[in-house]
Scaffold this active site. Structure first.
Site, PDB file in Angstrom:
ATOM      1  N   SER A   1      25.333  31.503  32.914  1.00  0.00           N
ATOM      2  CA  SER A   1      24.531  32.514  32.227  1.00  0.00           C
ATOM      3  C   SER A   1      23.073  32.534  32.694  1.00  0.00           C
ATOM      4  CB  SER A   1      24.650  32.243  30.732  1.00  0.00           C
ATOM      5  OG  SER A   1      24.022  33.232  29.990  1.00  0.00           O
TER       6      SER A   1
ATOM      7  N   ASP B   1      24.730  36.454  33.617  1.00  0.00           N
ATOM      8  CA  ASP B   1      26.130  36.894  33.609  1.00  0.00           C
ATOM      9  C   ASP B   1      26.303  38.213  32.864  1.00  0.00           C
ATOM     10  OD1 ASP B   1      25.647  35.711  31.138  1.00  0.00           O
ATOM     11  OD2 ASP B   1      27.659  34.865  30.951  1.00  0.00           O
TER      12      ASP B   1
ATOM     13  N   GLU C   1      22.127  38.603  18.243  1.00  0.00           N
ATOM     14  CA  GLU C   1      21.160  37.516  18.205  1.00  0.00           C
ATOM     15  C   GLU C   1      19.847  38.093  18.731  1.00  0.00           C
ATOM     16  OE1 GLU C   1      23.147  33.299  18.730  1.00  0.00           O
ATOM     17  OE2 GLU C   1      23.351  34.443  20.565  1.00  0.00           O
ATOM     18  N   ALA C   2      18.733  37.515  18.271  1.00  0.00           N
ATOM     19  CA  ALA C   2      17.439  38.015  18.726  1.00  0.00           C
ATOM     20  C   ALA C   2      17.345  37.964  20.248  1.00  0.00           C
ATOM     21  CB  ALA C   2      16.322  37.186  18.101  1.00  0.00           C
TER      22      ALA C   2
ATOM     23  N   PRO D   1      19.084  21.454  15.973  1.00  0.00           N
ATOM     24  CA  PRO D   1      19.353  20.861  17.283  1.00  0.00           C
ATOM     25  C   PRO D   1      19.960  21.928  18.189  1.00  0.00           C
ATOM     26  CG  PRO D   1      21.065  20.229  15.717  1.00  0.00           C
ATOM     27  CD  PRO D   1      20.074  21.049  14.945  1.00  0.00           C
ATOM     28  N   SER D   2      19.558  21.961  19.455  1.00  0.00           N
ATOM     29  CA  SER D   2      20.134  22.924  20.390  1.00  0.00           C
ATOM     30  C   SER D   2      21.600  22.590  20.630  1.00  0.00           C
ATOM     31  CB  SER D   2      19.366  22.859  21.699  1.00  0.00           C
ATOM     32  OG  SER D   2      20.159  23.375  22.745  1.00  0.00           O
TER      33      SER D   2
ATOM     34  N   THR E   1      22.942  23.665  23.486  1.00  0.00           N
ATOM     35  CA  THR E   1      23.106  23.769  24.940  1.00  0.00           C
ATOM     36  C   THR E   1      22.178  22.846  25.734  1.00  0.00           C
ATOM     37  OG1 THR E   1      21.454  25.508  25.141  1.00  0.00           O
ATOM     38  CG2 THR E   1      23.706  26.224  24.747  1.00  0.00           C
TER      39      THR E   1
ATOM     40  N   ARG F   1      15.060  22.551  18.488  1.00  0.00           N
ATOM     41  CA  ARG F   1      14.255  23.776  18.543  1.00  0.00           C
ATOM     42  C   ARG F   1      13.571  24.029  17.209  1.00  0.00           C
ATOM     43  NH1 ARG F   1      15.735  25.521  23.406  1.00  0.00           N
ATOM     44  NH2 ARG F   1      17.948  25.591  23.919  1.00  0.00           N
TER      45      ARG F   1
HETATM   46  C1  16G Z   1      24.668  29.864  23.794  1.00  0.00           C
HETATM   47  C2  16G Z   1      25.272  30.954  22.969  1.00  0.00           C
HETATM   48  C3  16G Z   1      24.214  31.893  22.462  1.00  0.00           C
HETATM   49  C4  16G Z   1      23.170  31.119  21.709  1.00  0.00           C
HETATM   50  C5  16G Z   1      22.628  29.992  22.542  1.00  0.00           C
HETATM   51  C6  16G Z   1      21.761  29.097  21.710  1.00  0.00           C
HETATM   52  C7  16G Z   1      27.430  31.975  23.307  1.00  0.00           C
HETATM   53  C8  16G Z   1      28.306  32.729  24.249  1.00  0.00           C
HETATM   54  N1  16G Z   1      26.225  31.720  23.760  1.00  0.00           N
HETATM   55  O1  16G Z   1      24.109  30.376  24.971  1.00  0.00           O
HETATM   56  O2  16G Z   1      24.839  32.810  21.627  1.00  0.00           O
HETATM   57  O3  16G Z   1      22.106  31.947  21.327  1.00  0.00           O
HETATM   58  O4  16G Z   1      23.711  29.212  23.015  1.00  0.00           O
HETATM   59  O5  16G Z   1      21.347  28.039  22.471  1.00  0.00           O
HETATM   60  O6  16G Z   1      27.819  31.637  22.205  1.00  0.00           O
HETATM   61  P1  16G Z   1      20.739  26.747  21.805  1.00  0.00           P
HETATM   62  O7  16G Z   1      21.781  26.165  20.893  1.00  0.00           O
HETATM   63  O8  16G Z   1      20.389  25.895  22.961  1.00  0.00           O
HETATM   64  O9  16G Z   1      19.526  27.197  21.051  1.00  0.00           O
HETATM   65 MG    MG Z   2      24.782  35.092  29.255  1.00  0.00          MG
END
Ligand code: 16G
Ligand code: MG
Length: 549
Positions: free
Chosen positions: A67, A285, A377-378, A503-504, A506, A511
């Site tokens: 992404s 993506d 989402e924002a 917590p993030s 990803t 955050r």
């Molecule tokens: C992922 C999520 C997105 C979300 C982001 C938050 C999907 C396909 N994508 O990219 O929706 O806004 O995570 O990231 O679900 P964070 O948890 O690191 O803040």
């Molecule tokens: Mg994406």
């Protein structure tokens, strides 16, 4: 029938797991540095086959992308038969398989999944897969294909496609020949479906000024080029940042995530975008979309996912009323805690709004509870879902006036324009353009629906983000104990103050989001909250933001 263990082992040995690493199937699948993903991709190949067998041979999708992440990263996610995200209970199976250290552990994990989810191995399996434009893609595809081969399967390779096109294909393949047939299962089918719905929706409207698209130097570039040929003069597009072959260009100082997080124009657009002209950015993506414009003083204005939700939801509500379907079709909106407070206020005054935790799967499922569910989402990820009962109502409704008939047709065409499987930057872009055309809005008028509260997002690097636990759709912390009370004390000192900590899903960070009526206050609140989080959890001093050193 049992597992073809010899074939699996032969391929397994070609894809050794880096011994020290642990993988997690997170919010958006596995995502990390591409250099360590080989074994994960191989194992996901096997898992996809099992998932398909479990679902009686329905086609499972696999998308290889990271992404908006930097180019050296990559990732993989599975798509369930209706084009939605992998069922949550299987995320755990994915992680278990990815983390098995030896072949013995791996087989044991496979057998456990087969037993606990009652998979009949004799069932057929079908898998369709695609990748984005990352240079690491082809090698990871080869590892994934080895996983399929190990299970005796040849999947359907869709080459380079956007994430939403892959989701679309999965739904088309699985609904072929049924009364829910979603479309023709090819990229051409996707283009025809979207462009013909768009043309019907803007028929008779003046041709708009060209729209600039920042394609993030990713897969959105070639896809937008193709879309442009289908749209012809109905929507002139200027596609920029389309350098998919230039190393290091992907998501670099461009794309939806750059624009949303820095609240700035991509530098590559600064000499192109004229005041008053609208532009948008896709992510790597092409499942996220952010609009923006410059005012006459060359000031940058963001039109993010919240603004898109407000524009689109209000338009759909109007159409439902005009079609004489008020009370029959209920329209609702789903947001996350990141939605700007001003957008939530604007929307709540007009229709039901729900807040859910971050991540498309939560928004998507919550939106399914309305006849028409608008979720965004924002950060620009979102779509509109029309429930089966709403589709039936639309198909069976007999309008009593020409105005009702026009509104009804618009609603029906919208159901074709919107990619109902997942957020889709290009489909969402066409939807936005339809509303702007109908309302005769420029970016400025759209922006004036409500004024965003100043806000600030901060990343805090902590020792262990897993100690942060939330409730109330991530708006409040339950752990570490006592921290929420401290936050409440700080927040109440700010006019229009709102802040939360999560917590993030990803990245290995926590955050912090804060907003307040005035910009300096929003910034100050964010840094105060981040400071409290930092102090509570012993973050790394090197990464402590300057403002609180
Ligand atoms: C992922 C999520 C997105 C979300 C982001 C938050 C999907 C396909 N994508 O990219 O929706 O806004 O995570 O990231 O679900 P964070 O948890 O690191 O803040
Ligand atoms: Mg994406």
């Amino acid at each position: 029938m049992s597992l073809p263990l010899d074939t699996i082992q032969k391929h397994f040995d070609l894809h050794p797991k880096p011994s020290t690493l642990q993988f997690q199937y997170g919010t958006a699948g596995f995502r990390t540095s591409a250099s360590v993903l080989d074994s994960v991709l191989f194992r996901v190949g096997i898992l996809a086959v099992l998932r398909s067998k479990k679902l009686d041979g329905k086609t499972i999708g696999v998308m290889i992308t990271a992404s908006h992440n930097p180019e050296p990263d990559n990732g993989v996610k599975l798509v369930d038969p209706r084009g939605e995200m992998l069922e949550a209970s299987w995320e755990h199976h994915a992680s278990t398989l990815a983390n098995a250290d030896t072949f013995g552990d791996f087989v044991e994990a496979l057998e456990l999944i087969i037993k606990s989810t009652k998979i009949e191995l004799s069932k057929p399996a079908r898998v369709v897969y695609a990748r984005d434009t990352r240079p690491s893609g082809p090698a990871l595809i080869a590892a994934f294909e080895d996983g399929l081969k190990a299970m005796g399967l040849k999947g359907r390779d869709e080459g380079v496609k956007t994430t939403p096109v892959l989701h679309y294909l999965v739904r088309c393949i699985n609904t072929k020949g049924t009364k829910e047939e979603y479309g023709e299962d090819s990229e051409t089918g996707y283009m025809m479906k979207l462009s013909s719905a768009f043309k019907k929706l803007v028929a008779g409207k003046p041709i708009p000024q060209p729209l600039i698209i920042d394609c993030a130097n990713g897969v959105g570039g070639p896809t937008a080029e193709l879309l442009s040929t289908y749209l012809g003069e109905t929507l002139p597009l200027i596609n920029l940042n389309t350098a998919t072959k230039t190393l290091g260009a992907l998501n670099n100082a461009c794309g939806a995530d750059f624009v949303k997080t820095t609240q700035r124009l991509p530098p590559s657009l600064s000499s192109v975008l004229k005041p008053g002209q609208r532009a948008c950015s896709l992510d790597g993506d092409a499942d996220r979309l952010i609009y923006y414009y410059l005012d006459e003083r060359n000031q940058f204005h963001l039109l993010d996912g919240d603004k898109i939700a407000a524009l689109v939801a209000a338009f759909i509500v109007e159409l439902v009323k005009s079609a004489g379907l008020e009370g029959t079709i209920d329209v609702g909106v789903v947001q996350t805690a990141y939605a700007n407070g001003a957008s939530t206020k604007y929307l709540s005054e007009r229709l039901p709004v729900r807040c859910v935790p971050t991540g498309v799967k939560y928004l998507h499922h919550a939106a399914e509870h309305y006849s028409v569910g608008v979720y965004f989402e924002a950060n620009g990820h979102g779509t509109v879902l029309f429930s089966p009962s709403a589709m039936e109502t639309l198909a069976g409704h007999i309008p009593s006036t020409p105005a009702q008939s026009t509104a009804l047709n618009h609603l029906i065409n919208l159901t074709h324009l919107v990619n109902q499987t997942v957020g889709d930057a290009l489909s969402d872009m066409l939807m936005v353009e339809v509303v702007l055309a109908h309302k005769s809005y420029s970016g400025i008028e759209w922006d004036s629906l409500y004024s965003d509260l100043p806000n600030r997002l901060v990343r805090v690097v902590v020792k262990d983000r897993n100690i942060f636990k939330t409730e109330d759709a991530e708006r409040r912390l339950v752990s570490p104990q006592g921290l929420q009370a401290k936050l409440d004390d700080v927040i109440k000192k700010y006019d229009g103050g709102r802040a939360f900590v999560r917590p993030s899903g990803t990245e290995d960070v926590v955050r912090v989001y804060a907003e307040a009526t005035l910009r300096p206050q929003a910034d100050e609140l964010a840094f105060k909250v981040a400071g409290l989080v930092y102090d509570q959890s012993g973050g790394d001093p090197l990464t402590r933001p300057k403002e609180f050193l």
